[in-house]
Design an enzyme around this catalytic site. Structure first.
Site, short mmCIF file in Angstrom:
data_model
loop_
_atom_site.label_atom_id
_atom_site.label_comp_id
_atom_site.label_asym_id
_atom_site.label_seq_id
_atom_site.Cartn_x
_atom_site.Cartn_y
_atom_site.Cartn_z
N HIS A 1 0.85 -1.19 0.00
CA HIS A 1 0.00 0.00 0.00
C HIS A 1 0.89 1.24 0.00
O HIS A 1 2.09 1.14 0.26
CB HIS A 1 -0.87 0.02 1.27
CG HIS A 1 -0.03 0.27 2.48
ND1 HIS A 1 0.68 -0.72 3.10
CD2 HIS A 1 0.25 1.42 3.15
CE1 HIS A 1 1.38 -0.19 4.10
NE2 HIS A 1 1.14 1.10 4.16
N HIS B 1 5.69 6.29 -1.20
CA HIS B 1 6.37 5.01 -1.48
C HIS B 1 5.51 3.82 -1.03
O HIS B 1 4.66 3.96 -0.14
CB HIS B 1 7.72 4.96 -0.76
CG HIS B 1 7.59 4.93 0.72
ND1 HIS B 1 7.35 6.06 1.48
CD2 HIS B 1 7.64 3.89 1.61
CE1 HIS B 1 7.27 5.72 2.76
NE2 HIS B 1 7.43 4.41 2.87
P1 2AM Z 1 6.55 2.48 5.84
O1 2AM Z 1 5.90 1.62 4.82
O2 2AM Z 1 7.54 3.42 5.28
O3 2AM Z 1 7.10 1.71 7.00
C1 2AM Z 1 1.56 1.58 8.62
O4 2AM Z 1 2.47 1.43 9.67
C2 2AM Z 1 2.11 2.49 7.57
O5 2AM Z 1 2.38 3.79 8.11
C3 2AM Z 1 3.40 2.00 6.93
O6 2AM Z 1 3.24 2.08 5.54
C4 2AM Z 1 4.45 2.99 7.39
O7 2AM Z 1 5.37 3.40 6.43
C5 2AM Z 1 3.65 4.22 7.71
N1 2AM Z 1 4.31 5.04 8.73
C6 2AM Z 1 4.67 6.34 8.60
N2 2AM Z 1 5.20 6.80 9.73
C7 2AM Z 1 5.23 5.78 10.59
C8 2AM Z 1 5.68 5.63 11.94
N3 2AM Z 1 6.21 6.64 12.62
N4 2AM Z 1 5.57 4.42 12.50
C9 2AM Z 1 5.03 3.38 11.82
N5 2AM Z 1 4.56 3.45 10.58
C10 2AM Z 1 4.66 4.64 9.96
#
Ligand code: 2AM
Length: 177
Positions: A43, A125
């Site tokens: 996602h 991303h």
């Molecule tokens: P990521 O894919 O770059 O890890 C659910 O956790 C989603 O929220 C993930 O896609 C994650 O990104 C994003 N996300 C953004 N900030 C975050 C944080 N501080 N902690 C965990 N997930 C985060």
């Protein structure tokens, strides 16, 4: 106070793109490069909200429902590696304006409702691999997964029995031109 849930706004990838991406990923990255994200979990996050109460979630859902933004086409044609967070990702070489506007709106609504947002610029991303802390050989940029984004959703992230699951809480349409 009600139970807190870990929530985020995001965009789901179409099933065909997810299947094609995981096949390409298996052919492209060595098994030791990192831990692959499950196909159903691929996602794009628009705004991460953290652990929030039902009251705050409902307030944010109300604000999200007032958003009027056009649908757009998103093309995943770029890949990169962030060694510090251990993430290998897919993203667009050029982020569509509609995507940036939508993320900006959701992030500012979240910040105003008490969900602090990262001060780093939004870098759209799709996380492909996690725990990728060693150098990773990135593939030539000869791939492209375009798809139409005509809705966005609020997801609940839960972890049990060693698995992360994202379940949709609510979704909203984007406007068709
Ligand atoms: P990521 O894919 O770059 O890890 C659910 O956790 C989603 O929220 C993930 O896609 C994650 O990104 C994003 N996300 C953004 N900030 C975050 C944080 N501080 N902690 C965990 N997930 C985060």
């Amino acid at each position: 106070m009600s139970e807190q849930k870990r929530l985020f706004f995001g965009i789901e990838l179409p099933r065909e793109s997810r299947q094609s991406i995981i096949q390409w990923r298996a052919e492209t990255f060595a098994a030791e490069a990192g831990r692959p994200v499950a196909a159903e979990n691929l996602h794009l996050t628009l705004a991460f909200l953290g652990e929030i109460s039902e009251e705050r979630s409902l307030m944010l859902q109300h604000s999200a429902g007032r958003i009027r933004q056009p649908a757009f086409t998103l093309t995943l044609d770029d890949a990169g590696h962030w060694p510090r967070s251990g993430v290998v990702w897919l993203g667009p070489k050029r982020a569509p304006r509609g995507l940036l506007q939508l993320a900006e709106l959701l992030r500012s609504q979240a910040a105003r409702s008490g969900c602090p947002q990262s001060t780093l610029p939004f870098h759209p991303h799709v996380t492909l691999l996690r725990n990728a802390s060693q150098p990773v050989a990135l593939p030539p940029r000869n791939f492209s997964w375009p798809f139409r984004v005509s809705r966005f959703a609020l997801y609940h992230s839960s972890y049990s029995q060693g698995r992360t699951r994202y379940s949709e809480v609510a979704h909203w349409p984007l406007e068709q031109p």
